[in-house]
Design a protein around this motif. Structure first.
Motif, PDB file in Angstrom:
ATOM      1  N   GLU A  11       0.832  -1.213   0.000  1.00 27.66           N
ATOM      2  CA  GLU A  11       0.000   0.000   0.000  1.00 27.66           C
ATOM      3  C   GLU A  11       0.864   1.260   0.000  1.00 27.66           C
ATOM      4  O   GLU A  11       0.600   2.221  -0.722  1.00 27.66           O
ATOM      5  CB  GLU A  11      -0.929  -0.014   1.208  1.00 27.66           C
ATOM      6  CG  GLU A  11      -1.915   1.133   1.228  1.00 27.66           C
ATOM      7  CD  GLU A  11      -2.884   1.048   2.404  1.00 27.66           C
ATOM      8  OE1 GLU A  11      -3.262   2.117   2.912  1.00 27.66           O
ATOM      9  OE2 GLU A  11      -3.255  -0.072   2.801  1.00 27.66           O
ATOM     10  N   SER A  14       2.531   1.700  -3.404  1.00 26.42           N
ATOM     11  CA  SER A  14       1.559   2.210  -4.373  1.00 26.42           C
ATOM     12  C   SER A  14       1.331   3.703  -4.191  1.00 26.42           C
ATOM     13  O   SER A  14       1.195   4.442  -5.167  1.00 26.42           O
ATOM     14  CB  SER A  14       0.235   1.469  -4.259  1.00 26.42           C
ATOM     15  OG  SER A  14       0.363   0.159  -4.731  1.00 26.42           O
ATOM     16  N   ILE A  17       4.518   5.275  -5.818  1.00 27.42           N
ATOM     17  CA  ILE A  17       4.776   5.000  -7.232  1.00 27.42           C
ATOM     18  C   ILE A  17       3.616   5.375  -8.148  1.00 27.42           C
ATOM     19  O   ILE A  17       3.830   5.889  -9.246  1.00 27.42           O
ATOM     20  CB  ILE A  17       5.139   3.510  -7.424  1.00 27.42           C
ATOM     21  CG1 ILE A  17       6.431   3.187  -6.668  1.00 27.42           C
ATOM     22  CG2 ILE A  17       5.269   3.147  -8.885  1.00 27.42           C
ATOM     23  CD1 ILE A  17       7.636   3.977  -7.122  1.00 27.42           C
ATOM     24  N   ASP A  18       2.375   5.141  -7.729  1.00 25.41           N
ATOM     25  CA  ASP A  18       1.227   5.398  -8.610  1.00 25.41           C
ATOM     26  C   ASP A  18       1.175   6.828  -9.145  1.00 25.41           C
ATOM     27  O   ASP A  18       0.933   7.034 -10.337  1.00 25.41           O
ATOM     28  CB  ASP A  18      -0.083   5.020  -7.921  1.00 25.41           C
ATOM     29  CG  ASP A  18      -0.254   3.517  -7.782  1.00 25.41           C
ATOM     30  OD1 ASP A  18       0.558   2.753  -8.369  1.00 25.41           O
ATOM     31  OD2 ASP A  18      -1.196   3.090  -7.082  1.00 25.41           O
ATOM     32  N   PRO A  19       1.406   7.853  -8.322  1.00 25.13           N
ATOM     33  CA  PRO A  19       1.404   9.216  -8.875  1.00 25.13           C
ATOM     34  C   PRO A  19       2.515   9.449  -9.910  1.00 25.13           C
ATOM     35  O   PRO A  19       2.325  10.196 -10.866  1.00 25.13           O
ATOM     36  CB  PRO A  19       1.613  10.108  -7.643  1.00 25.13           C
ATOM     37  CG  PRO A  19       1.172   9.283  -6.487  1.00 25.13           C
ATOM     38  CD  PRO A  19       1.501   7.865  -6.854  1.00 25.13           C
ATOM     39  N   ILE A  21       3.716   7.109 -11.985  1.00 27.04           N
ATOM     40  CA  ILE A  21       3.241   6.435 -13.193  1.00 27.04           C
ATOM     41  C   ILE A  21       2.209   7.304 -13.901  1.00 27.04           C
ATOM     42  O   ILE A  21       2.262   7.499 -15.119  1.00 27.04           O
ATOM     43  CB  ILE A  21       2.661   5.045 -12.851  1.00 27.04           C
ATOM     44  CG1 ILE A  21       3.795   4.106 -12.425  1.00 27.04           C
ATOM     45  CG2 ILE A  21       1.889   4.459 -14.032  1.00 27.04           C
ATOM     46  CD1 ILE A  21       3.321   2.787 -11.861  1.00 27.04           C
ATOM     47  N   ASP A  22       1.267   7.863 -13.154  1.00 34.20           N
ATOM     48  CA  ASP A  22       0.240   8.723 -13.733  1.00 34.20           C
ATOM     49  C   ASP A  22       0.847   9.970 -14.369  1.00 34.20           C
ATOM     50  O   ASP A  22       0.460  10.370 -15.469  1.00 34.20           O
ATOM     51  CB  ASP A  22      -0.788   9.132 -12.678  1.00 34.20           C
ATOM     52  CG  ASP A  22      -1.651   7.969 -12.208  1.00 34.20           C
ATOM     53  OD1 ASP A  22      -1.695   6.930 -12.908  1.00 34.20           O
ATOM     54  OD2 ASP A  22      -2.259   8.098 -11.131  1.00 34.20           O
ATOM     55  N   GLU A  27       1.560   3.261 -18.802  1.00 32.54           N
ATOM     56  CA  GLU A  27       0.424   2.394 -18.535  1.00 32.54           C
ATOM     57  C   GLU A  27       0.887   1.209 -17.706  1.00 32.54           C
ATOM     58  O   GLU A  27       2.038   0.799 -17.800  1.00 32.54           O
ATOM     59  CB  GLU A  27      -0.231   1.915 -19.826  1.00 32.54           C
ATOM     60  CG  GLU A  27       0.648   1.023 -20.669  1.00 32.54           C
ATOM     61  CD  GLU A  27      -0.046   0.547 -21.930  1.00 32.54           C
ATOM     62  OE1 GLU A  27      -0.769  -0.460 -21.859  1.00 32.54           O
ATOM     63  OE2 GLU A  27       0.154   1.191 -22.951  1.00 32.54           O
ATOM     64  N   THR A  28       0.010   0.701 -16.897  1.00 33.21           N
ATOM     65  CA  THR A  28       0.342  -0.479 -16.108  1.00 33.21           C
ATOM     66  C   THR A  28      -0.299  -1.701 -16.742  1.00 33.21           C
ATOM     67  O   THR A  28      -1.286  -1.603 -17.456  1.00 33.21           O
ATOM     68  CB  THR A  28      -0.142  -0.332 -14.655  1.00 33.21           C
ATOM     69  OG1 THR A  28      -1.554  -0.139 -14.648  1.00 33.21           O
ATOM     70  CG2 THR A  28       0.537   0.839 -13.959  1.00 33.21           C
ATOM     71  N   ASP A  30      -1.564  -5.645 -15.765  1.00 32.40           N
ATOM     72  CA  ASP A  30      -1.867  -6.587 -14.696  1.00 32.40           C
ATOM     73  C   ASP A  30      -1.316  -7.948 -15.101  1.00 32.40           C
ATOM     74  O   ASP A  30      -1.926  -8.661 -15.891  1.00 32.40           O
ATOM     75  CB  ASP A  30      -3.383  -6.653 -14.468  1.00 32.40           C
ATOM     76  CG  ASP A  30      -3.752  -7.495 -13.262  1.00 32.40           C
ATOM     77  OD1 ASP A  30      -2.890  -7.690 -12.386  1.00 32.40           O
ATOM     78  OD2 ASP A  30      -4.894  -7.955 -13.206  1.00 32.40           O
TER      79      ASP A  30
END
Length: 80
Positions: A11, A14, A17-19, A21-22, A27-28, A30
């Motif tokens: 968590e 994420s 890292i998520d911001p 990547i955005d 693109e991610t 799965d």
């Protein structure tokens, strides 16, 4: 200088890292645990997708990348 740190859980990672990547427009994908996917575009526009099984075991990926099933041996690499 001494650095003391704590490893992030999923968590926390994420949240960091998520911001990123955005912001960069990446693109991610799965993918199954232990499978890494990288996409690169050549100068002529050709898209190369590299799939690497970093797991020490075989991996079956149903409908890999939206297509056919993919079976990867331990540490196998495929360029698609």
């Amino acid at each position: 200088m001494v650095f003391i740190g704590t490893a992030l859980d999923a968590e926390g990672m994420s949240a960091v890292i998520d911001p990123v990547i955005d912001a960069c427009g990446a693109e991610t994908v799965d993918s199954p645990e232990g499978v890494e996917v990288m996409r690169r575009t050549a100068d002529d526009g050709t898209l190369f997708t590299t799939v690497i099984n970093t797991a020490g075991r075989p991996v079956h990926w149903r409908h890999a990348l939206g297509g056919e099933d993919l079976d990867l041996a331990p540490f196998e690499t495929r360029i698609m």
